[in-house]
Design an enzyme around this catalytic site. Structure first.
Site, short mmCIF file in Angstrom:
data_model
loop_
_atom_site.label_atom_id
_atom_site.label_comp_id
_atom_site.label_asym_id
_atom_site.label_seq_id
_atom_site.Cartn_x
_atom_site.Cartn_y
_atom_site.Cartn_z
N CYS A 11 -35.45 59.07 64.28
CA CYS A 11 -36.68 59.84 64.08
C CYS A 11 -36.41 61.33 63.81
O CYS A 11 -35.75 61.99 64.61
CB CYS A 11 -37.57 59.69 65.29
SG CYS A 11 -39.13 60.57 65.13
N CYS A 46 -41.52 66.20 69.04
CA CYS A 46 -42.50 65.27 69.61
C CYS A 46 -42.34 65.13 71.12
O CYS A 46 -43.29 65.29 71.87
CB CYS A 46 -42.37 63.92 68.92
SG CYS A 46 -43.28 62.60 69.72
N CYS A 66 -40.04 60.16 72.68
CA CYS A 66 -38.90 59.27 72.90
C CYS A 66 -37.76 60.07 73.53
O CYS A 66 -36.85 60.52 72.83
CB CYS A 66 -38.46 58.64 71.58
SG CYS A 66 -39.69 57.55 70.87
N CYS A 94 -43.49 56.33 62.63
CA CYS A 94 -42.85 56.43 63.95
C CYS A 94 -42.01 55.17 64.18
O CYS A 94 -42.48 54.05 63.91
CB CYS A 94 -43.89 56.59 65.04
SG CYS A 94 -43.22 56.53 66.72
N GLN A 150 -51.55 45.52 77.21
CA GLN A 150 -50.19 46.04 77.16
C GLN A 150 -49.74 46.28 75.72
O GLN A 150 -50.03 45.48 74.83
CB GLN A 150 -49.22 45.07 77.84
CG GLN A 150 -49.42 44.94 79.34
CD GLN A 150 -48.76 46.06 80.13
OE1 GLN A 150 -48.30 47.04 79.57
NE2 GLN A 150 -48.72 45.91 81.44
N TYR A 170 -56.70 45.32 89.76
CA TYR A 170 -56.51 46.11 88.54
C TYR A 170 -56.31 45.16 87.36
O TYR A 170 -55.35 45.28 86.59
CB TYR A 170 -55.31 47.05 88.67
CG TYR A 170 -55.26 47.86 89.94
CD1 TYR A 170 -55.94 49.07 90.04
CD2 TYR A 170 -54.51 47.44 91.04
CE1 TYR A 170 -55.89 49.84 91.21
CE2 TYR A 170 -54.46 48.18 92.21
CZ TYR A 170 -55.15 49.38 92.29
OH TYR A 170 -55.10 50.12 93.44
N GLU A 196 -61.66 44.85 88.73
CA GLU A 196 -61.35 45.94 87.81
C GLU A 196 -62.56 46.88 87.76
O GLU A 196 -63.70 46.42 87.75
CB GLU A 196 -61.05 45.38 86.42
CG GLU A 196 -61.05 46.37 85.28
CD GLU A 196 -59.91 47.38 85.39
OE1 GLU A 196 -60.20 48.58 85.26
OE2 GLU A 196 -58.76 46.98 85.61
N ASP A 224 -51.40 45.48 89.55
CA ASP A 224 -50.83 46.16 88.38
C ASP A 224 -51.56 47.49 88.20
O ASP A 224 -52.37 47.65 87.28
CB ASP A 224 -50.99 45.27 87.14
CG ASP A 224 -50.25 45.84 85.93
OD1 ASP A 224 -49.56 46.86 86.08
OD2 ASP A 224 -50.38 45.25 84.84
N CYS A 243 -45.56 50.57 86.52
CA CYS A 243 -45.03 51.30 85.36
C CYS A 243 -44.43 52.63 85.78
O CYS A 243 -44.11 53.46 84.93
CB CYS A 243 -46.12 51.50 84.31
SG CYS A 243 -47.57 52.37 84.91
#
Length: 416
Positions: free
Chosen positions: A40, A46, A49, A123, A247, A276, A297, A345, A372
């Site tokens: 990239c 940016c 990444c 991208c 996701q 969740y 949720e 989650d 996450c």
């Protein structure tokens, strides 16, 4: 005299050694900053990444060490599940719109920790078709006299474009986020867009008039199609709307959810809570091996999608509640209700203490925690282990190649 010459020569050699070491350090720093050639060109501006300077196997090693450092005190993490092809994996692409100093329309991503837009046409981690659609929209603005939004002046119309694509079905949704409800020549604009991209199934206008960093507003207008797309995951079909969570890496999501169901050790009799739950993915996937699923949720759009998804897949043993997860579990525990397995989650901030206390009060045999953020996961596991649970297995999954993010699924068993 000879001693002086020898001393001078020694000093010169020492200077050369120091210069060589300095050059090596400089080269090493440059190698750390620069991405491998051919990747990239926006890497340094940016900031999205962060690990692009590492080859993919090295990225996996870095993430494995991170999980080991933060979670290794609970049990030894298993080897991270990586991707065979870690490029163009994002099925959801969002671009901010603005103008440059010469007044030309630009689109791209916000530079890390700023609100300056880095213009991006392509991208390496985003879906290529989504990128093409965003570039087409930017090219159409001038002919339709549509001005991108200026957040400082509060002028202009188009704020963001969001594109979602079902990788399994090929269906495409385009969300045009505007500062107000009036969209001049909207029908002709959509027609021109679809002439260039007939693969688009639906177009939604989302209205976001506030001075906010949030991409989507509350109001929506349907400009074309049904207002949703569908995708397939783990043998089930899921309906996805503009505001519902799904996701972004379907290939790795399948691996993640299969591991989560494996950790749950379902036999077909268990009462399962899916906290969740989003659009119901985990709960519905687990339902074929469970006796009953209760999913909760807070997002009403996601719950509506979840109920639709249950009907779409002819699943009758799942019920959905639009409530705060902690409040629902606290109420169920107060009523004497029990669960055998709890899936959770949560967002990056992790679980609230009240929710974890409610889980412990219900005393399920197993807890499957999908995270996450390993830092907040570490904090929450500490609380759950103090409440009578033992961490049995930890499985990291690389959901976001080239970034520092790592997904982790944990199996906790209640200590009897």
């Amino acid at each position: 005299m000879e001693k002086k010459k020898a001393g001078a020569m020694g000093e010169k050699r020492a200077e050369k050694v120091q210069k060589a070491k300095k050059a090596d350090r400089s080269q090493s720093r440059q190698e750390k900053k620069e991405p491998p050639k051919g990747l990239c060109p926006h890497y340094r501006k940016c900031g999205g990444c962060q690990l692009q300077n590492l080859e993919y196997p090295k990225q996996l090693e870095w993430k494995q060490r991170l999980v080991q450092k933060l979670l290794g005190g609970f049990c030894k993490p298993e080897s991270i599940i990586g991707m065979e092809n870690p490029l163009h994996y994002r099925n959801k692409v969002s671009a901010a719109f603005s103008t440059d100093r010469s007044g030309r329309s630009i689109s791209g991503v916000y530079q890390s920790s700023t609100h300056r837009i880095v213009p991006v046409d392509r991208c390496m981690i985003e879906d290529q078709k989504a990128d093409e659609i965003i570039v087409t929209i930017r090219g159409l603005l001038k002919s339709f006299k549509i001005v991108p939004y200026n957040e400082y002046r509060g002028t202009g119309l188009l704020r963001h474009v969001l594109v979602k694509r079902g990788f399994s079905t090929g269906e495409v949704m385009v969300v045009l986020v505007t500062s107000g409800p009036i969209f001049p020549a909207k029908n002709r604009f959509v027609q021109a867009l679809r002439e260039r991209h007939p693969e688009i199934n639906t177009v939604v206008q989302n209205i976001n008039p506030g001075f906010t960093s949030m991409v989507l507003g509350e109001r929506e207008k349907l400009l074309y199609g049904s207002g949703y797309i569908e995708d397939e995951l783990c043998g089930l079909r899921f309906r996805i709307s503009a505001k519902s969570f799904y996701q972004v890496n379907p290939a790795q999501t399948q691996a993640l959810y299969q591991k989560a169901v494996e950790f749950a050790k379902l036999t077909g009799k268990e009462k399962v809570i899916d906290a969740y739950c989003g659009i119901g993915t985990i709960g519905l996937i687990a339902s074929k091996d469970a006796g009953q699923v209760i999913a909760v949720e807070q997002n009403p759009d996601a719950i509506e999608d979840a109920r639709t998804n249950a009907k779409l897949n002819r699943i009758e043993k799942a019920s959905f509640y639009c409530r705060d997860a902690g409040e629902l579990l606290t109420d169920l525990a107060a009523q004497g209700e029990r669960a055998d397995v709890v899936f959770m989650d949560p967002p990056r901030a992790g679980c609230e203490k009240e929710f974890l206390n409610a889980v412990a009060e219900m005393a399920p045999e197993r807890v499957v925690y999908i995270s996450c953020n390993p830092e907040t996961l570490q904090r929450d596991l500490q609380l759950l282990t103090r409440k009578g649970y033992h961490v049995e297995r930890i499985q990291p999954v690389d959901m976001f190649p080239f970034t520092k993010h790592v997904e982790t699924v944990c199996q906790l068993n209640r200590i009897k």
